[in-house]
Write a protein that holds these residues in place. Structure first.
Motif, mmCIF file in Angstrom:
data_model
loop_
_atom_site.group_PDB
_atom_site.id
_atom_site.type_symbol
_atom_site.label_atom_id
_atom_site.label_comp_id
_atom_site.label_asym_id
_atom_site.label_seq_id
_atom_site.Cartn_x
_atom_site.Cartn_y
_atom_site.Cartn_z
ATOM 1 N N SER A 21 0.829 -1.208 0.000
ATOM 2 C CA SER A 21 0.000 0.000 0.000
ATOM 3 C C SER A 21 0.863 1.257 0.000
ATOM 4 O O SER A 21 0.569 2.230 -0.717
ATOM 5 C CB SER A 21 -0.919 -0.002 1.225
ATOM 6 O OG SER A 21 -1.736 -1.145 1.250
ATOM 7 N N LEU A 22 1.946 1.250 0.797
ATOM 8 C CA LEU A 22 2.826 2.416 0.852
ATOM 9 C C LEU A 22 3.557 2.612 -0.470
ATOM 10 O O LEU A 22 3.727 3.751 -0.940
ATOM 11 C CB LEU A 22 3.816 2.253 2.003
ATOM 12 C CG LEU A 22 4.741 3.435 2.309
ATOM 13 C CD1 LEU A 22 3.944 4.713 2.554
ATOM 14 C CD2 LEU A 22 5.626 3.124 3.507
ATOM 15 N N ALA A 23 3.970 1.513 -1.095
ATOM 16 C CA ALA A 23 4.615 1.616 -2.407
ATOM 17 C C ALA A 23 3.640 2.188 -3.442
ATOM 18 O O ALA A 23 4.023 3.022 -4.284
ATOM 19 C CB ALA A 23 5.119 0.245 -2.853
ATOM 20 N N ALA A 24 2.373 1.775 -3.372
ATOM 21 C CA ALA A 24 1.365 2.315 -4.291
ATOM 22 C C ALA A 24 1.174 3.808 -4.075
ATOM 23 O O ALA A 24 1.029 4.580 -5.036
ATOM 24 C CB ALA A 24 0.041 1.580 -4.095
ATOM 25 N N LEU A 25 1.196 4.244 -2.818
ATOM 26 C CA LEU A 25 1.066 5.665 -2.512
ATOM 27 C C LEU A 25 2.195 6.459 -3.173
ATOM 28 O O LEU A 25 1.965 7.506 -3.797
ATOM 29 C CB LEU A 25 1.102 5.859 -0.993
ATOM 30 C CG LEU A 25 0.913 7.283 -0.465
ATOM 31 C CD1 LEU A 25 -0.569 7.657 -0.471
ATOM 32 C CD2 LEU A 25 1.479 7.418 0.942
ATOM 33 N N ILE A 26 3.421 5.926 -3.052
ATOM 34 C CA ILE A 26 4.588 6.622 -3.604
ATOM 35 C C ILE A 26 4.526 6.667 -5.124
ATOM 36 O O ILE A 26 4.776 7.709 -5.749
ATOM 37 C CB ILE A 26 5.874 5.929 -3.130
ATOM 38 C CG1 ILE A 26 6.016 6.057 -1.606
ATOM 39 C CG2 ILE A 26 7.098 6.507 -3.825
ATOM 40 C CD1 ILE A 26 7.038 5.118 -1.003
ATOM 41 N N ALA B 184 -2.832 9.581 -5.582
ATOM 42 C CA ALA B 184 -3.106 8.778 -4.379
ATOM 43 C C ALA B 184 -3.792 9.652 -3.348
ATOM 44 O O ALA B 184 -3.191 10.575 -2.798
ATOM 45 C CB ALA B 184 -1.806 8.212 -3.821
ATOM 46 N N GLY B 185 -5.057 9.353 -3.097
ATOM 47 C CA GLY B 185 -5.835 10.126 -2.141
ATOM 48 C C GLY B 185 -6.149 9.346 -0.879
ATOM 49 O O GLY B 185 -5.390 8.453 -0.469
ATOM 50 N N PRO B 186 -7.279 9.641 -0.253
ATOM 51 C CA PRO B 186 -7.623 9.031 1.028
ATOM 52 C C PRO B 186 -7.734 7.514 0.991
ATOM 53 O O PRO B 186 -7.417 6.851 1.985
ATOM 54 C CB PRO B 186 -8.978 9.663 1.369
ATOM 55 C CG PRO B 186 -9.045 10.907 0.565
ATOM 56 C CD PRO B 186 -8.272 10.658 -0.672
ATOM 57 N N VAL B 187 -8.172 6.948 -0.121
ATOM 58 C CA VAL B 187 -8.360 5.495 -0.179
ATOM 59 C C VAL B 187 -7.025 4.774 -0.025
ATOM 60 O O VAL B 187 -6.902 3.809 0.737
ATOM 61 C CB VAL B 187 -9.058 5.083 -1.500
ATOM 62 C CG1 VAL B 187 -9.074 3.564 -1.641
ATOM 63 C CG2 VAL B 187 -10.477 5.634 -1.540
ATOM 64 N N VAL B 188 -5.997 5.240 -0.735
ATOM 65 C CA VAL B 188 -4.684 4.588 -0.643
ATOM 66 C C VAL B 188 -4.087 4.792 0.751
ATOM 67 O O VAL B 188 -3.511 3.875 1.333
ATOM 68 C CB VAL B 188 -3.733 5.122 -1.728
ATOM 69 C CG1 VAL B 188 -2.393 4.405 -1.653
ATOM 70 C CG2 VAL B 188 -4.348 4.934 -3.113
#
Length: 406
Positions: A294-299, A305-309
């Motif tokens: 999840s953190l990698a997807a945020l980056i 990447a908003g509130p869902v991520v």
């Protein structure tokens, strides 16, 4: 001390939860107030990270004596005067006229609420069965998430009506009320309980291999999740994703509601998992890598990447929250306060380091010519790397400590 009956257990839980709710409001309110405080006090990212982290610094510096006091004097006698310090901290924050004053008040708030989770967990270790301890630990964290929900949209709605300073006067009054509830409803520590075990010694905790197995993931993964949830989710939404203050508050509300629901579910399933022999170590080993994804997807997604991520990152990080009661149950009840406080020290030093560290890295990358979006990505990338390394240590230690793991 004997186990509490069901009715008394519920009353004691609610008395402690009332105080912890407002402690969590204090923890997370800087994320919602960050645009206002940044403008009024001319704060940069490093200042903002230090201000938010000041709460956790105050929280951390008292943890070791706190554990000894809890084991010796019990939750009621320790928690009430500490919450009194939080009342004073709220008043000081409301009166602040400079960044230094804000920071000092923030540290005092953290010092005052340092016992709001450790006191009940120490009591639960002696008053509740192991399955109920796992449930009530998760539901205390759920109460904290409810407090963090209250620090988002409700605070954002109240800001234009009353301003941020009266909000802190209101928090001071409500925390004073929580002191009265704890004094009224929480039972005394018996003389027998107060004199059990090696007084004041943390040696058995520091020497235990299971404590050090869990320490790095507590520092980076647990501490980092709190650092993001209680501060950096807000600036990410406003400065990376481009949200307005109102939209960012809605996003923080979404994240914290997701956390509330997650901890509620953990409280429901933990006793069931324990009865079936699905142990804490296995759950962390299986589940914590989801937070890295999840953190990698945020980056990678950056402005998209908003509130869902962010909510996915925070909720998948809750696997590591199971480590705290597991550490407490690894030791005899007479050492519970010290074991829990020592682990809490690890967590909240981690929060302070990650919270301030992300701010420093953002400023450093920006001064190096990076765009603001890339600076945030780079800072979160460093955080991801440290979290993965701490998980690798956990796996290595687990393979060596398996005979003593819960």
């Amino acid at each position: 001390m004997s186990l509490l009956d069901r009715r008394q257990a519920v009353v004691v839980f609610l008395a402690f939860a009332f105080a912890y709710f407002f402690a969590a409001v204090l923890r997370a309110i800087t994320a919602t107030l960050s645009p206002v405080l940044t403008q009024e006090f001319s704060l940069d990212a490093g200042d903002l990270g230090l201000l938010a982290g000041g709460y956790f610094l105050g929280f951390a510096i008292i943890q070791l004596p706190l554990g000894s006091w809890l084991d010796r004097h019990g939750p009621r006698k320790v928690n009430v005067p500490f919450v009194g310090l939080a009342v004073a901290g709220c008043a000081a924050f409301a009166l602040a006229s400079s960044f230094g004053w804000l920071l000092a008040a923030r540290v005092l708030c953290g010092l005052g609420v340092a016992s709001c989770l450790m006191a009940p967990l120490t009591g639960f270790r002696r008053w509740f069965t192991p399955g109920v301890q796992l449930r009530t630990n998760s539901w205390m964290l759920m109460t904290g998430s409810l407090g963090m929900v209250a620090s988002t949209l409700p605070v954002q709605w109240l800001l234009p009506v009353v301003g941020w300073r009266p909000l802190f006067w209101g928090l001071a009054v409500l925390m004073a009320l929580s002191m009265a509830l704890i004094s009224w409803k929480v039972p005394e520590w018996s003389t027998e309980d107060a004199t059990k075990g090696p007084r004041g010694s943390y040696g058995p905790v520091w020497r235990h291999p299971y404590f050090w197995q869990m320490a790095p993931i507590g520092f980076f993964s647990y501490g980092g999740m709190i650092a993001v949830q209680s501060l950096w989710a807000g600036p990410w939404l406003s400065r990376v994703a481009g949200f307005t203050p109102d939209a960012a508050a809605v996003g923080l509300f979404t994240i914290n509601v997701s956390m509330l629901g997650t901890f509620w579910c953990w409280g429901l399933v933990n006793p069931w998992l324990q009865r079936r022999g699905i142990v804490t170590d296995r759950l962390i080993a299986w589940g914590l890598p989801l937070s890295f994804v999840s953190l990698a997807a945020l980056i990678v997604l950056g402005p998209s990447a908003g509130p869902v991520v962010l909510a996915l990152f925070c909720t998948t990080s809750t696997f590591v929250s199971l480590a705290q009661p597991a550490v407490g149950m690894m030791f005899p009840a007479s050492l519970a306060g010290r074991a829990l406080s020592a682990y809490n020290l690890v967590i909240f030093v981690g929060v302070f380091v990650v919270q301030w560290g992300i701010g420093l890295l953002v400023d450093a990358f920006r001064h190096g010519g990076w765009t603001e979006v890339d600076a945030f990505r780079g800072a979160f990338g460093v955080f991801l790397a440290t979290s993965v390394l701490s998980y690798a240590w956990f796996l290595w230690s687990r393979s060596h400590n398996r005979p003593t793991s819960p």
